[in-house]
Design an enzyme around this catalytic site. Structure first.
Site, short mmCIF file in Angstrom:
data_model
loop_
_atom_site.label_atom_id
_atom_site.label_comp_id
_atom_site.label_asym_id
_atom_site.label_seq_id
_atom_site.Cartn_x
_atom_site.Cartn_y
_atom_site.Cartn_z
CD GLU A 87 -2.76 -1.43 2.44
OE1 GLU A 87 -2.80 -0.53 3.22
OE2 GLU A 87 -3.28 -2.58 2.60
CG HIS A 198 -3.43 1.51 6.12
ND1 HIS A 198 -3.08 0.25 6.35
CD2 HIS A 198 -3.03 2.19 7.29
CE1 HIS A 198 -2.64 0.07 7.56
NE2 HIS A 198 -2.57 1.19 8.11
CD GLU A 289 -7.74 1.60 4.37
OE1 GLU A 289 -6.93 1.67 3.28
OE2 GLU A 289 -7.58 1.01 5.34
#
Length: 462
Positions: A87, A198, A289
């Site tokens: 990631e 992430h 994220e």
């Protein structure tokens, strides 16, 4: 030779401030950080918190007016990226953030001056350099997520819902090198706010990530005592992002209202880093994220930086929420490990003053009742009216002055005294020295537990 010496500083500055939009390997990141540090020694400090399993340094660049050490009254903030090696966008975003902060400061741009004058910012571009070295470039499914030992680092931290006391009795050998390094890092600084970056979704996730089915479980969410603050923090990132706040922007993830989610409500996660930061280190942390694709094509990087830049800066500014100050004993000396509690917020591990006698409590504007306790002193209760601090780049400043109830022999020499130096709750006493020298082999002192991976496809996102 003399002419070369004259132009060398210019060459160093130019190379340090020129950053291409591409994926830099671990060696290139190291070289870039070294150049930035060399050419901006007045506002940056490069140090390592430890090494990966393969022996790669876990570099951190601190930025601020006093980058080498903590300054009383200046909150500590951190960003960590690439915890999962495949990631990768977070690596790029944090390098660009460093470049942007330094450039803005050198150009006397107000936004950068305000941030660096009021905050000490720590940036770790990669927590899992070994995983990155092995990472494939598939958008969702590729190798490199785990560290060199095949362990998911975001399942390897002590988990409060397994029992606080039991965590201290587990075998430290089950803690991975990268996790041990971060845990020890948290013992050297009083971090106030943090985020780990992430990929694989587009959402701001906040604690708790786990639950044992107790009173924290409300309506499918695992609700922390500071849930209102966490929701606010998540919305700050989401609503400053180009599209995150719309929710449901990734084809293979559920829709998220306003682009935020309670971690447990999304899916349960044991041994995660954000819960560890919050419970043990009294540092409020989010999991961000930042891209639907874990390894976005390189040509998309400039646009993805533009999407996230405003959010990254706005989130740092939130470190100035609430109240900050010191707790002073009956002799006017700052004290370590005084308990500072806010009515209605029963934290698993009570928030305590650090080695400087400081406390930081991130709170939304309002009236709050504080209770401060310290051995041999009267319990102090005060009500404070808390304004919105980020706009002024400072939380409300308030010191608590305690009254002694018994004759003691504690020092009045002007440095913090300490009661119960190792709190039973979490064994997370701060070391006297912090955030300074490069640490190539941090000492592991012992919050230990081995946790299995959470099964299921969804758990591979975070």
């Amino acid at each position: 030779m003399s002419s070369l010496l004259l132009i060398l500083p210019f060459l160093i500055l130019t190379s340090a401030s020129t950053l291409e939009f591409r994926y830099h390997d671990n060696r290139e990141i190291e070289q870039y950080l070294l150049r930035v540090n060399a050419s901006n020694a007045d506002i940056t400090h490069l140090y390592s918190v430890g090494q990966s399993v393969r022996g790669q340094q876990l570099w951190v660049l601190a930025l601020g007016l006093s980058p080498h050490r903590h300054t009383v009254g200046i909150p500590e903030f951190k960003y960590v990226a690439n915890m999962h090696g495949n990631e990768v966008l977070g690596r790029v975003l944090l390098l660009q953030l460093i470049n942007d902060l330094v450039r803005g400061y050198r150009n006397n741009e107000t936004w950068s001056l305000q941030l660096l004058n009021s905050t000490r910012i720590h940036i770790m571009p990669t927590m899992n350099p070994d995983g990155f070295s092995d990472a494939g470039t598939h958008c969702q499914y590729s190798q490199g997520r785990f560290n060199h030992n095949g362990v998911d680092l975001n399942r390897n931290f002590p988990d409060a819902f397994s029992g606080l006391r039991r965590q201290q009795q587990r075998d430290e050998e089950k803690r991975e090198a990268e996790v041990r390094a971060v845990i020890d890092w948290l013992k050297t600084e009083s971090f106030v706010l943090s985020a780990n970056l992430h990929g694989g979704a587009l959402v701001a996730s906040y604690p708790y990530d786990n639950s044992n089915g107790g009173s924290e479980l409300v309506g499918g969410a695992s609700v922390s005592p500071d849930d209102d603050v966490f929701v606010h923090l998540a919305k700050v990132y989401s609503h400053n992002h180009a599209s995150m706040h719309h929710g449901g922007r990734c084809d293979d993830t559920k829709p998220f209202s306003e682009g935020i989610t309670n971690g447990y409500q999304w899916y349960p996660l044991a041994g995660g880093m954000q819960d560890y930061n919050y419970v043990w280190a009294q540092c409020l942390e989010l999991t961000l994220e930042v891209s639907c694709c874990k390894y976005p094509p390189a040509e998309e990087l400039p646009a993805l930086w533009t999407d996230n830049r405003k959010s990254l800066l706005a989130f740092i500014q939130q470190v100035h929420l609430g109240v900050k100050g010191r707790v002073l004993n009956g002799s006017g000396v700052p004290v370590q490990n005084a308990v500072v509690e806010v009515k209605g917020r029963k934290n698993m591990c009570p928030f305590r003053t650090d080695q400087h006698g400081e406390y930081y409590r991130l709170l939304l504007p309002g009236n709050y009742s504080f209770t401060v306790t310290f051995p041999d002193h009267e319990v102090l209760t005060e009500t404070l009216t808390v304004p919105y601090g980020p706009d002024q780049y400072s939380a409300l400043k308030h010191d608590f002055l305690l009254q002694r109830i018994a004759t003691t022999t504690d020092s009045t020499l002007g440095y913090p005294t300490s009661a119960n130096p190792t709190p039973t709750c979490c064994n997370h006493t701060l070391h006297t020295e912090g955030g300074g020298a490069a640490v190539t082999g941090p000492t592991w002192t012992g919050l230990v537990v081995g946790l299995g991976l959470v099964a299921g496809l969804r758990s591979l996102i975070d």
